[in-house]
Structures are given as structure tokens and as C-alpha cells.
Design a protein around this motif. Structure first.
Motif, short mmCIF file in Angstrom:
data_model
loop_
_atom_site.label_atom_id
_atom_site.label_comp_id
_atom_site.label_asym_id
_atom_site.label_seq_id
_atom_site.Cartn_x
_atom_site.Cartn_y
_atom_site.Cartn_z
N LYS A 3 0.85 -1.19 0.00
CA LYS A 3 0.00 0.00 0.00
C LYS A 3 0.89 1.24 0.00
CE LYS A 3 -4.13 -1.81 2.18
NZ LYS A 3 -5.12 -1.60 3.22
N CYS A 4 0.42 2.27 -0.69
CA CYS A 4 1.14 3.55 -0.76
C CYS A 4 1.14 4.18 0.64
CB CYS A 4 0.44 4.47 -1.76
SG CYS A 4 1.16 6.11 -1.88
N PRO A 5 2.31 4.59 1.17
CA PRO A 5 2.36 5.20 2.49
C PRO A 5 1.68 6.56 2.56
CG PRO A 5 4.56 5.12 1.52
CD PRO A 5 3.63 4.42 0.58
N ASN A 6 1.42 7.17 1.42
CA ASN A 6 0.80 8.50 1.41
C ASN A 6 -0.73 8.42 1.38
OD1 ASN A 6 1.04 11.43 1.30
ND2 ASN A 6 0.18 11.22 -0.74
N GLU A 9 -3.51 3.61 -1.27
CA GLU A 9 -3.91 2.84 -2.46
C GLU A 9 -2.92 1.71 -2.70
OE1 GLU A 9 -7.33 4.74 -3.28
OE2 GLU A 9 -6.53 3.24 -4.65
N LYS A 10 -3.37 0.70 -3.45
CA LYS A 10 -2.47 -0.40 -3.80
C LYS A 10 -1.44 0.08 -4.81
CE LYS A 10 -5.68 -4.15 -2.96
NZ LYS A 10 -6.39 -5.30 -3.52
N VAL A 11 -0.21 -0.37 -4.60
CA VAL A 11 0.89 0.02 -5.50
C VAL A 11 1.02 -1.03 -6.58
CG1 VAL A 11 3.37 0.50 -5.64
CG2 VAL A 11 2.08 1.19 -3.61
N LYS A 12 0.93 -0.58 -7.84
CA LYS A 12 1.05 -1.49 -8.98
C LYS A 12 2.36 -1.21 -9.69
CE LYS A 12 -3.91 -1.34 -9.65
NZ LYS A 12 -4.98 -0.76 -10.45
N GLY A 13 2.96 -2.26 -10.23
CA GLY A 13 4.20 -2.08 -10.98
C GLY A 13 5.33 -2.91 -10.41
N ASP A 16 9.81 -3.30 -6.24
CA ASP A 16 10.45 -2.37 -5.29
C ASP A 16 9.80 -0.98 -5.28
OD1 ASP A 16 13.39 -1.22 -7.15
OD2 ASP A 16 11.36 -1.72 -7.82
N LYS A 17 8.72 -0.81 -5.99
CA LYS A 17 8.02 0.47 -6.05
C LYS A 17 7.33 0.73 -4.71
CE LYS A 17 4.88 3.00 -9.06
NZ LYS A 17 3.98 2.91 -10.21
N ILE A 18 7.42 1.95 -4.20
CA ILE A 18 6.88 2.27 -2.88
C ILE A 18 5.60 3.09 -2.96
CG2 ILE A 18 7.39 3.46 -0.71
CD1 ILE A 18 10.35 2.86 -1.23
N PHE A 19 5.54 4.05 -3.88
CA PHE A 19 4.40 4.96 -3.99
C PHE A 19 3.60 4.65 -5.24
CE2 PHE A 19 5.67 7.59 -0.52
CZ PHE A 19 7.06 7.50 -0.49
N CYS A 20 2.30 4.96 -5.21
CA CYS A 20 1.43 4.65 -6.35
C CYS A 20 1.64 5.63 -7.51
CB CYS A 20 -0.03 4.60 -5.91
SG CYS A 20 -0.66 6.15 -5.25
N THR A 21 1.94 6.90 -7.20
CA THR A 21 2.15 7.91 -8.25
C THR A 21 3.30 8.84 -7.84
OG1 THR A 21 0.64 9.52 -7.25
CG2 THR A 21 -0.33 7.95 -8.81
N PRO A 22 3.88 9.54 -8.82
CA PRO A 22 4.90 10.54 -8.48
C PRO A 22 4.33 11.64 -7.56
CG PRO A 22 4.98 10.05 -10.82
CD PRO A 22 3.77 9.36 -10.27
N TYR A 23 3.06 11.98 -7.74
CA TYR A 23 2.42 12.98 -6.89
C TYR A 23 2.44 12.54 -5.42
CZ TYR A 23 -1.08 15.82 -4.59
OH TYR A 23 -1.73 16.64 -3.71
N CYS A 24 2.08 11.27 -5.18
CA CYS A 24 2.07 10.73 -3.81
C CYS A 24 3.47 10.75 -3.21
CB CYS A 24 1.50 9.32 -3.78
SG CYS A 24 -0.30 9.30 -3.63
N LYS A 25 4.47 10.39 -4.02
CA LYS A 25 5.85 10.40 -3.54
C LYS A 25 6.26 11.80 -3.12
CE LYS A 25 10.54 9.26 -4.95
NZ LYS A 25 11.41 8.74 -6.00
N SER A 26 5.98 12.77 -3.98
CA SER A 26 6.33 14.15 -3.69
C SER A 26 5.58 14.68 -2.47
CB SER A 26 6.01 15.02 -4.91
OG SER A 26 6.29 16.37 -4.64
N SER A 27 4.30 14.41 -2.41
CA SER A 27 3.47 14.86 -1.29
C SER A 27 3.94 14.26 0.03
CB SER A 27 2.01 14.48 -1.56
OG SER A 27 1.21 14.83 -0.47
N TYR A 30 7.25 15.90 1.07
CA TYR A 30 6.99 17.29 1.45
C TYR A 30 6.42 17.35 2.86
CZ TYR A 30 5.03 21.98 1.42
OH TYR A 30 4.72 23.27 1.74
N GLN A 31 5.46 16.49 3.17
CA GLN A 31 4.86 16.47 4.50
C GLN A 31 5.88 16.07 5.56
OE1 GLN A 31 1.98 17.56 5.63
NE2 GLN A 31 1.48 18.22 3.56
N LYS A 32 6.72 15.09 5.26
CA LYS A 32 7.76 14.66 6.21
C LYS A 32 8.73 15.81 6.48
CE LYS A 32 6.73 10.50 7.25
NZ LYS A 32 6.31 10.16 8.59
N ASP A 33 9.07 16.56 5.46
CA ASP A 33 10.00 17.68 5.62
C ASP A 33 9.39 18.78 6.48
OD1 ASP A 33 11.75 20.05 3.60
OD2 ASP A 33 12.59 18.63 5.04
#
Length: 122
Positions: A3-6, A9-13, A16-27, A30-33
């Protein structure tokens, strides 16, 4: 499936993929920072390092005079300093690590006397 940590949602692909979309990764990052407690400290450290670099660049000879406006234009902020030294005349030099400045007024112009820390200043 992971599941996407942000968003959860289920992560497809790739496996070793962690986030579902680049937007989720960035978001997520950003929140952690934003949540980091040391944001204030990083801001202060960044300004101190900028001040030091500017003082060093303008002070090639060990002691020089520069217009205050020139330093301010380059991003210098005199409110940020690491230590100070008071000479026998009572002038207080503010330092950004080993580079210091003293504000002097000559007529209607404001200038900084730039110095480098010396052993006798201890």
C-alpha cells in the motif's frame, strides 16, 4: 500487494516500487519535511553560512570597508550572527563564525567594516 504510504492505495508495478504515483511520492516527502522540528535550525544555519560566505568574499585583505546596501542586496542579513567581540573603544563587532562586521555611518552612507577573527580577540 503493498500500500502507498501516502494515500493507502495499492501500489502497482515493479516489486520495489513504494508509492502509487509521483504525486504521492512528492506529497509524502513534502509532509515529512514540514514535520521535521529542525526547520528553524536549518533556516538559521543556511543564513549564517550565506552571511559568512558574503563576508569572506567581500573581505579579501583581512580588513575592508563595504557599503551596507551592497551586502544586503546579495542576501546578507545582519540579524544573524554567531558571536560578537567588543573592542576597547566599545565598538561591538558581530561575527558569522570567523568573519565579522561593524556598522559605521559616514555622513548619510552606512558602511560595514569587515574583519577576520584574530587571536587577540579571545
Amino acid at each position: 500487494m503493498k500500500k502507498c504510504p501516502n494515500c493507502g492505495e495499492k501500489v502497482k508495478g515493479r516489486s520495489d516500487k513504494i508509492f502509487c504515483t509521483p504525486y504521492c511520492k512528492s506529497s509524502y516527502h513534502y509532509q515529512k519535511d514540514i514535520e521535521k522540528e529542525d526547520n528553524l535550525f536549518r533556516k538559521i544555519d543556511k543564513q549564517l553560512k550565506l552571511n559568512r560566505r558574503l563576508l569572506k568574499n567581500y573581505n579579501k585583505s583581512g580588513k575592508s570597508v563595504v557599503r551596507k546596501a551592497a551586502l544586503l542586496k546579495d542576501g546578507f542579513d545582519p540579524k544573524y550572527f554567531s558571536n560578537y567581540w567588543k573592542n576597547q573603544k566599545g565598538d561591538v563587532y558581530l561575527f558569522c563564525y570567523e568573519y565579522g562586521f561593524l556598522e559605521k555611518k559616514e555622513g548619510d552612507k552606512v558602511k560595514y567594516v569587515l574583519v577576520q577573527w584574530q587571536e587577540y580577540m579571545n
